[in-house]
Design an enzyme around this catalytic site. Structure first.
Site, PDB file in Angstrom:
ATOM      1  N   ASP A  45       1.083  -1.305   0.203  1.00  0.00           N
ATOM      2  CA  ASP A  45      -0.028   0.013   0.195  1.00  0.00           C
ATOM      3  C   ASP A  45       0.943   1.100  -0.010  1.00  0.00           C
ATOM      4  O   ASP A  45       2.107   1.329   0.589  1.00  0.00           O
ATOM      5  CB  ASP A  45      -0.778   0.064   1.247  1.00  0.00           C
ATOM      6  CG  ASP A  45      -1.864  -1.058   1.414  1.00  0.00           C
ATOM      7  OD1 ASP A  45      -2.264  -1.531   0.058  1.00  0.00           O
ATOM      8  OD2 ASP A  45      -2.181  -1.565   2.191  1.00  0.00           O
TER       9      ASP A  45
HETATM   10  N1  URA Z   1      -1.479  -5.898   3.888  1.00  0.00           N
HETATM   11  C1  URA Z   1      -2.024  -4.709   3.930  1.00  0.00           C
HETATM   12  O1  URA Z   1      -2.798  -4.304   4.302  1.00  0.00           O
HETATM   13  N2  URA Z   1      -1.078  -3.843   2.988  1.00  0.00           N
HETATM   14  C2  URA Z   1      -0.105  -3.840   2.569  1.00  0.00           C
HETATM   15  O2  URA Z   1       0.418  -3.153   2.104  1.00  0.00           O
HETATM   16  C3  URA Z   1       0.414  -5.233   2.252  1.00  0.00           C
HETATM   17  C4  URA Z   1      -0.067  -6.244   3.265  1.00  0.00           C
END
Ligand code: URA
Length: 240
Positions: free
Chosen positions: A107
């Protein structure tokens, strides 16, 4: 078997210019193969075994590159975005000529281990849902994380869209108003870690990926820094 390629393709792949420019460099006698100046950009060369010199300097040809980035907050794991900075903005042009892309996504606000490569087959294998390559995250959680959560995650929890997660291993480092944990998951659903904690009524406030397969983030890399993987590390990405 050695693979022969046109010299202009080899040189443009590793950033010496466009095919048209390589043609000009040939005319200017700037390129040699095994000690002989070449005059045609179309000659076939084995980049692994033939010695190519550009302006007297050895050309280091590779088909694939593999980069470990310590991704900072604020960057999108993509090769293009209309609004936000992307992880490729952090990478030097000498690597961008290989056209790397991120292996999976973190993310925008997640930090830590992100592998970038132009090896589509490796990326496909690592991301394949059938391979269950483990990924370990460190997170800070708003709310007291308990052994009950560990048991729930080991069993599998139901996400907001009804999906039941595979067993995952939750290691509680600190249980407090802001808890600290490590979580290993074996799949990669969208926002998976955040949604798993939501399913037990808690909120991820900081997330960092520590490892992928057996490949660990090199903690000497500051946020935004990167380096090439060693051959051993390339193998580790796929190991469980
Ligand atoms: N899980 C999440 O919620 N975000 C990420 O970036 C990676 C795994």
């Amino acid at each position: 078997m050695a693979k022969k390629l046109r010299i202009d393709k080899i040189l443009s792949n590793v950033g010496y210019g466009s095919r048209a420019e390589i043609k000009i460099y040939c005319r200017r006698k700037m390129i040699s193969v095994n000690g002989e100046i070449i005059n045609s950009p179309g000659i076939q060369v084995d980049p692994e075994s033939d010695e190519i010199l550009f302006n007297g300097e050895k050309v280091n040809y590779r088909e694939f590159i593999y980069i470990m980035l310590n991704k900072p907050d604020g960057y999108i794991s993509a090769t293009f975005d209309k609004h936000d900075p992307i992880v490729l903005d952090l990478i030097d042009q000498s690597y961008l000529v290989f056209e790397p892309f991120p292996v999976g996504r973190l993310d925008k606000d997640t930090e830590g281990l992100l592998v970038l490569t132009n090896d589509g087959k490796l990326a496909h294998r690592v991301l394949s849902p059938k391979k269950h390559v483990p990924k370990t995250y460190y997170a800070k959680i708003e709310g007291v994380v308990t052994e009950e959560d560990t048991r729930a995650f080991e069993k599998g929890v139901i996400l907001d869209d009804g999906y039941e997660t595979m067993p995952s291993q939750l290691n509680i480092l600190k249980s407090d108003d802001i808890s600290e944990i490590e979580l290993t998951i074996h799949e990669g659903k969208f926002h998976q870690v955040k949604r798993m904690f939501e399913s037990v009524g808690k909120k991820v406030v900081y997330l960092k990926r520590l490892s992928m397969g057996k490949l660990k983030l090199d903690e000497t890399l500051d946020l935004g820094e990167y380096r090439e993987l060693t051959e051993e590390e390339i193998r580790l990405i796929e190991e469980r």
